[in-house]
Design a protein around this motif. Structure first.
Motif, mmCIF file in Angstrom:
data_model
loop_
_atom_site.group_PDB
_atom_site.id
_atom_site.type_symbol
_atom_site.label_atom_id
_atom_site.label_comp_id
_atom_site.label_asym_id
_atom_site.label_seq_id
_atom_site.Cartn_x
_atom_site.Cartn_y
_atom_site.Cartn_z
ATOM 1 N N SER A 336 4.209 -12.561 -18.436
ATOM 2 C CA SER A 336 3.684 -12.962 -17.139
ATOM 3 C C SER A 336 4.062 -14.402 -16.837
ATOM 4 O O SER A 336 4.228 -15.223 -17.740
ATOM 5 C CB SER A 336 2.155 -12.834 -17.136
ATOM 6 O OG SER A 336 1.594 -13.330 -15.939
ATOM 7 N N ASP A 337 4.214 -14.710 -15.549
ATOM 8 C CA ASP A 337 4.404 -16.092 -15.133
ATOM 9 C C ASP A 337 3.069 -16.818 -15.267
ATOM 10 O O ASP A 337 2.007 -16.190 -15.434
ATOM 11 C CB ASP A 337 4.904 -16.141 -13.684
ATOM 12 C CG ASP A 337 5.382 -17.532 -13.296
ATOM 13 O OD1 ASP A 337 5.645 -18.344 -14.203
ATOM 14 O OD2 ASP A 337 5.472 -17.808 -12.085
ATOM 15 N N ALA A 377 -1.244 -6.008 -17.952
ATOM 16 C CA ALA A 377 -1.104 -7.139 -17.028
ATOM 17 C C ALA A 377 -2.079 -8.260 -17.369
ATOM 18 O O ALA A 377 -1.726 -9.449 -17.350
ATOM 19 C CB ALA A 377 -1.306 -6.662 -15.593
ATOM 20 N N ALA A 380 -1.006 -10.054 -20.577
ATOM 21 C CA ALA A 380 0.135 -10.927 -20.317
ATOM 22 C C ALA A 380 -0.304 -12.195 -19.597
ATOM 23 O O ALA A 380 0.177 -13.299 -19.907
ATOM 24 C CB ALA A 380 1.182 -10.188 -19.487
ATOM 25 N N ALA A 381 -1.213 -12.068 -18.642
ATOM 26 C CA ALA A 381 -1.694 -13.241 -17.909
ATOM 27 C C ALA A 381 -2.458 -14.187 -18.829
ATOM 28 O O ALA A 381 -2.304 -15.416 -18.751
ATOM 29 C CB ALA A 381 -2.574 -12.800 -16.746
#
Length: 465
Positions: A336-337, A377, A380-381
Motif C-alpha cells: 500500500s502507498d 487492504a 497493507a495500509a
C-alpha cells in the motif's frame, strides 16, 4: 496538502517552499564523538531523519547532511583521561554512533562530513571574515566581532546584553567584546593542530558547521535543524559567521528545533546521574520501542522519558504486532502507498503523535475486517503507515519471541516445552502443564492458548507475573 514547518526564525508555522525544488538541502548538527550519545541526543536524528524521508517523498532530490564533530576540547579531555590517542576516541565513538543509529532505524544522511576533513574550508572562511571586517586575529586566535553583525541575537530573541549575561563567555584581554567568539585558537604540541597564518591551531566549534554546510550544501540552505539547546550560542553564531562570510546572503531559510528530553520530570544531567546512554538502552530494549517513544511527542515539545512511558510504547507495539500476527495468513497482493491520514499528520509540521493515532485507527480497522480483500487492504495500509515511521518492520512472531529480552531465547527449547505441555494436558496431567508454564515464566516467556493454537512471547519481567 503541502508541507508546513515551524520556523524558529519567524516563530510560526509556514508553508515550506525550497529555494530549488530540484535540490532540497538540509543540515542537522551531529554528535561530538567523545562518548556514547544519550537518548536525548538521539531525538533529533530520529525526528529529522523522518523529515528527510518525508522530503524525499515530495521532492526529486534531497541532500541531507549530518556532521561529525571530531575535534573538540571534550574529545581532548576524554583521550587524556583514558590515556589513549585522540583518534582512538573519535573513531571508536563515531563507529558506535553509526551502529546505534542503524539499530534505531535512523536513515543515513546523504553526506556525513567530519570536521577534521574540512580544515582548509574553515581556514578560508576565517580569512574571508577577517578581510570583510567581521573577524580579527589576536594572539594566535581568530575571533568573530559580534558588533559587526547588526542582527546578532535574532534567532534566539535575545539582546546582546542578555546573551553575555546568560552565556559562559570567556573573559580574555585579546577580545574586543566579551561576546566575541572563537573561530580559531592556538594548539599546544600535545593537542590536535593544523598550520595556518595565525600559527598552529584548531577550529572553534561553531565555524566547523558553517564550513561543512557551505562545502556540501551551498551558501544558502533550506533547512537547518537540531536540539533547542543549540539555538544559542551555536546556531546564533552559525548564522552570524555564515551570513557575513557570504556577503549578507541568508544562511538557512528554515530553522527547526526539537524539545529536550527529561527523565521522570527532571532534566537529564550527568551531575545527578540520570543520563541514559542510547548504547545501553539498545541492549535492554527493542529499538522499535525506543523509536516509538521518541516519536510519541511532538518534536517541538519536551518529552518525558520514564519506565512507564517505555512500557506504554511497548504495549502499543505489542497490540499492533498482535494484529499483524492474527493476519499472518492474509496475503497482500501489492504494498500500500502511505495512508492519507498518516501523510497528512506528517505534513502538518511533522505531527508524529497524530500520525501514531492514525496508525492506531488503521490497526483497529484491520481487526474489524471480515473479508479476505478487506483484511489484505487493511493489513497493507497498517504496514505502510507504520513502516514509514520505522515501526512494525519485523515479523510478528520474531517480535514477540525477542522483544522483551536482551538475550536471545532458544526457540527450539521453548517449542520442546510447549509440545511437552500439550502432551501433559492431553493426559490430564495439569500439574505438569502448570509447571511448564511457570518454568517459562522464569525466562519472562508468556504463553497464550487460543483458537489458532498456543503462542508464546517474551515480555519484560514486570509483565511476566
Amino acid at each position: 496538502m503541502s508541507l508546513r514547518l515551524h520556523n524558529s526564525l519567524t516563530r510560526r508555522v509556514e508553508p515550506f517552499e525550497p529555494l530549488d525544488p530540484t535540490r532540497v538541502t538540509m543540515y542537522v548538527c551531529g554528535p561530538t564523538v567523545y562518548n556514547y550519545v544519550h537518548i536525548g541526543n538521539a531525538r533529533p536524528y530520529v525526528v529529522f531523519g523522518l523529515l528527510a524521508r518525508l522530503l524525499r517523498r515530495i521532492y526529486p532530490k534531497v541532500v541531507y547532511a549530518r556532521n561529525i564533530t571530531d575535534v573538540d576540547d571534550k574529545i581532548n579531555a576524554a583521550a587524556r583521561e583514558a590515556g589513549v590517542p585522540i583518534e582512538q576516541i573519535t573513531q571508536g565513538y563515531a563507529a558506535a554512533f553509526f551502529e546505534d543509529m542503524e539499530k534505531l532505524g535512523v536513515d543515513a544522511p546523504d553526506v556525513n562530513p567530519h570536521a577534521t576533513a574540512h580544515i582548509t574550508q574553515i581556514v578560508a572562511m576565517c580569512e574571508r571574515l577577517i578581510a570583510s571586517g567581521h573577524a580579527y586575529a589576536a594572539e594566535g586566535h581568530v575571533l568573530f566581532d559580534v558588533s559587526s553583525y547588526a542582527d546578532y541575537g535574532h534567532l534566539s530573541g535575545r539582546s546582546l546584553e542578555d546573551m553575555i549575561a546568560g552565556a559562559r563567555v570567556e573573559v580574555a584581554p585579546y577580545k574586543k567584546n566579551p561576546a566575541d567568539f572563537v573561530l580559531w585558537k592556538p594548539s599546544s604540541d600535545d593537542l590536535p593542530g593544523w598550520d595556518s597564518q595565525w600559527g598552529r591551531g584548531r577550529p572553534g566549534w561553531h565555524i566547523e558547521c558553517s564550513a561543512m554546510a557551505e562545502a556540501h550544501l551551498g551558501e544558502t540552505i533550506d533547512i537547518h535543524a537540531g536540539g533547542n539547546d543549540l539555538m544559542f550560542p551555536h546556531h546564533e553564531n552559525e548564522i552570524a559567521q555564515s551570513t557575513c562570510a557570504h556577503g549578507g546572503k541568508v544562511f538557512a531559510r528554515w530553522w527547526l528545533h526539537n524539545g529536550m528530553l527529561t527523565f521522570d520530570g527532571k532534566k537529564m544531567s550527568k551531575s545527578i546521574g540520570n543520563v541514559l546512554r542510547l548504547h545501553e538502552l539498545l541492549a535492554k530494549h527493542p529499538p522499535e520501542v525506543l523509536r516509538c517513544l521518541l516519536l510519541s511527542g511532538h518534536y517541538r515539545q519536551p518529552l518525558d522519558w520514564s519506565d512507564s512511558a517505555l512500557a506504554q510504547a511497548r504495549a502499543t507495539l505489542d497490540g499492533w504486532y498482535g494484529t499483524l500476527r492474527d493476519l499472518a495468513d492474509v496475503e497482500m497482493e501489492t504494498a500500500s502507498d502511505l495512508p492519507t491520514e498518516v501523510e497528512a499528520a506528517l505534513l502538518d509540521d511533522l505531527n508524529t503523535p497524530k500520525a501514531l493515532a492514525a496508525i492506531a485507527r488503521l490497526a483497529a480497522e484491520a481487526r474489524r475486517q471480515t473479508t479476505p480483500d478487506g483484511k489484505a487492504a487493511a493489513k497493507a495500509a497498517l504496514r505502510a503507515g507504520a513502516g514509514f515511521l520505522g515501526l512494525l518492520t519485523q515479523d510478528p512472531e520474531a517480535w514477540f519471541q525477542h522483544s522483551g529480552a536482551a538475550e536471545a531465547i532458544d526457540a527450539n527449547w521453548v517449542q520442546g516445552l510447549l509440545d511437552e505441555r500439550i502432551a501433559a494436558r492431553k493426559a490430564k496431567d495439569f500439574a505438569r502443564a502448570d509447571a511448564i508454564r511457570a518454568e517459562l515464566a522464569t525466562r519472562n516467556i508468556v504463553i497464550e492458548d487460543g483458537a489458532q493454537g498456543t503462542r508464546w512471547k517474551v515480555v519484560a519481567p514486570t509483565d511476566a507475573g
